[in-house]
Every structure is written in structure tokens, then in C-alpha cells.
Write a protein that holds these residues in place. Structure first.
Motif, PDB file in Angstrom:
ATOM      1  N   VAL A 158       0.844  -1.192   0.000  1.00 47.64           N
ATOM      2  CA  VAL A 158       0.000   0.000   0.000  1.00 47.64           C
ATOM      3  C   VAL A 158       0.884   1.247   0.000  1.00 47.64           C
ATOM      4  O   VAL A 158       0.657   2.187  -0.757  1.00 47.64           O
ATOM      5  CB  VAL A 158      -0.972  -0.002   1.192  1.00 47.64           C
ATOM      6  N   ALA A 159       1.902   1.251   0.836  1.00 48.35           N
ATOM      7  CA  ALA A 159       2.807   2.402   0.899  1.00 48.35           C
ATOM      8  C   ALA A 159       3.522   2.598  -0.432  1.00 48.35           C
ATOM      9  O   ALA A 159       3.659   3.731  -0.912  1.00 48.35           O
ATOM     10  CB  ALA A 159       3.819   2.215   2.032  1.00 48.35           C
ATOM     11  N   ALA A 160       3.959   1.513  -1.055  1.00 45.43           N
ATOM     12  CA  ALA A 160       4.631   1.610  -2.351  1.00 45.43           C
ATOM     13  C   ALA A 160       3.676   2.124  -3.420  1.00 45.43           C
ATOM     14  O   ALA A 160       4.054   2.956  -4.253  1.00 45.43           O
ATOM     15  CB  ALA A 160       5.205   0.251  -2.749  1.00 45.43           C
ATOM     16  N   ILE A 196       4.171   5.508  -5.572  1.00 48.06           N
ATOM     17  CA  ILE A 196       4.155   5.545  -7.041  1.00 48.06           C
ATOM     18  C   ILE A 196       3.108   6.553  -7.519  1.00 48.06           C
ATOM     19  O   ILE A 196       3.357   7.341  -8.442  1.00 48.06           O
ATOM     20  CB  ILE A 196       3.886   4.144  -7.624  1.00 48.06           C
ATOM     21  N   PHE A 197       1.936   6.555  -6.880  1.00 46.47           N
ATOM     22  CA  PHE A 197       0.888   7.518  -7.228  1.00 46.47           C
ATOM     23  C   PHE A 197       1.384   8.947  -7.040  1.00 46.47           C
ATOM     24  O   PHE A 197       1.174   9.814  -7.903  1.00 46.47           O
ATOM     25  CB  PHE A 197      -0.350   7.255  -6.369  1.00 46.47           C
ATOM     26  N   MET A 198       2.040   9.213  -5.931  1.00 41.44           N
ATOM     27  CA  MET A 198       2.534  10.564  -5.646  1.00 41.44           C
ATOM     28  C   MET A 198       3.610  10.984  -6.651  1.00 41.44           C
ATOM     29  O   MET A 198       3.611  12.117  -7.131  1.00 41.44           O
ATOM     30  CB  MET A 198       3.080  10.643  -4.213  1.00 41.44           C
ATOM     31  N   VAL A 199       4.519  10.074  -6.980  1.00 36.42           N
ATOM     32  CA  VAL A 199       5.562  10.379  -7.967  1.00 36.42           C
ATOM     33  C   VAL A 199       4.923  10.664  -9.329  1.00 36.42           C
ATOM     34  O   VAL A 199       5.243  11.659  -9.981  1.00 36.42           O
ATOM     35  CB  VAL A 199       6.584   9.222  -8.073  1.00 36.42           C
ATOM     36  N   SER A 240       6.667   4.677 -13.698  1.00 39.52           N
ATOM     37  CA  SER A 240       5.778   3.983 -12.755  1.00 39.52           C
ATOM     38  C   SER A 240       5.913   2.469 -12.865  1.00 39.52           C
ATOM     39  O   SER A 240       5.887   1.765 -11.853  1.00 39.52           O
ATOM     40  CB  SER A 240       4.329   4.395 -13.007  1.00 39.52           C
ATOM     41  N   ALA A 241       6.067   1.968 -14.094  1.00 39.53           N
ATOM     42  CA  ALA A 241       6.247   0.521 -14.280  1.00 39.53           C
ATOM     43  C   ALA A 241       7.546   0.053 -13.624  1.00 39.53           C
ATOM     44  O   ALA A 241       7.571  -0.975 -12.938  1.00 39.53           O
ATOM     45  CB  ALA A 241       6.250   0.181 -15.766  1.00 39.53           C
TER      46      ALA A 241
END
Length: 177
Positions: free
Chosen positions: A141-143, A147-150, A169-170
């Protein structure tokens, strides 16, 4: 109803009622595909993930994948034609009158009314995929949030090309998840 007719009809209705493009039809498509027993929710999620990285329109790609899974190449063609037929027909009908009636208050009201629906459908799709994330493992979940934030900051703040954001992202998904 044979599977080809059923595929055509389901995707015709999605094409007719799915305002807002590929992301907006995800909840409608998910409802149809899962409730008809064509796929599980997780198989559907995999298809959506693949359609996001495939070239071309997301809706047509999803239609092709679902149609292919159900009835092979002919099923893919039936689903894609079903999805694009309403738009094709409506564009032909509306094109002649659009310039004349675009500034009309009724037309503007309709367009303003459809926008929130589109946003709601896209938010619903996001919520669905968020709920399917592996909540049991805090690291995942944290990862995923990282990734969403980046991706969000690269898109909104840095204005980086979306293709590059998808590739980054991939790579982050491979490394972190």
C-alpha cells in the motif's frame, strides 16, 4: 442470444451510455463483465492494466480483450464494433446540427450536466482499483501510494510526458512491489 450478439449488445450499450472515454466506462464495463460471469474482478483489473499501456483508445482495447477472451478474434471484432458504433452513428447525426446549436442554452446545459457524471465515473473507477489493492501488506500500500505521488507530481508539477511517467511507474512497480 449467442455470445457474439451479446458482446455486440453489451459494448453497444457501453458506447451509447459511457460518456467521458475509457476511464469513465470502467465501472460500467466492470459491472457487465463481472456480473455476466465473463471474468473475475481480478481478471478484469488485469485487462484494465494492460489497456492502459497498450497503444490506442482504452475503451476499444478493453472491448477487444474482453471479446477475444469470450469468443476469440471474432468476439474481439464484435465487441469493438459494438463499442464504436454508437459514437459513429451519433457523430454523423450531430455533426450537421452541432455548429448551429452549440451556443444554445440547452446544449450548454447538457454539456455542463454530463461533466460531473464523467468525473464521478472516473472517481468510481479509481476507488474500485484502490479497494482491490493488497491492504494486507502495508509495504504494498505504501509503495502504491508512493508511485501515485511520484506519477502525480511528475504529471502536474513537472509536466513530463505521460509515456515517460508510465515507464517510470512501471519500473517503480517492479522495484517496489
Amino acid at each position: 442470444m449467442t455470445i457474439l450478439l451479446e458482446l455486440f449488445w453489451v459494448f453497444f450499450m457501453l458506447g451509447l451510455l459511457g460518456f467521458g472515454g475509457g476511464y469513465a466506462i470502467i465501472p460500467l464495463l466492470q459491472y457487465e463483465v463481472v456480473n455476466r460471469g465473463w471474468m473475475t474482478l481480478y481478471e478484469f483489473a488485469d485487462i484494465v492494466a494492460v489497456t492502459q499501456i497498450s497503444p490506442g483508445p482504452m475503451g476499444a482495447n478493453a472491448a477487444g480483450y474482453v471479446g477475444y477472451a469470450m469468443a476469440g478474434p471474432i468476439g474481439a471484432v464484435a465487441a469493438i464494433i459494438g463499442l464504436i458504433a454508437p459514437s459513429f452513428i451519433l457523430v454523423l447525426l450531430v455533426a450537421h446540427f452541432f455548429k448551429k446549436f452549440y451556443q444554445a442554452s440547452l446544449t450548454q446545459s447538457i454539456l455542463h450536466g454530463v461533466r460531473p457524471v464523467t468525473i464521478g465515473l472516473i472517481a468510481s473507477a479509481g476507488y474500485t482499483f484502490f479497494m482491490m489493492s493488497p491492504f494486507g501488506d502495508v509495504r504494498n500500500v505504501a509503495a502504491s501510494v508512493a508511485i501515485f505521488m511520484v506519477a502525480g507530481s511528475l504529471s502536474f508539477v513537472k509536466k513530463i510526458n505521460p509515456v515517460l511517467i508510465i515507464l517510470i511507474s512501471a519500473i517503480l512497480g517492479i522495484l517496489l512491489l
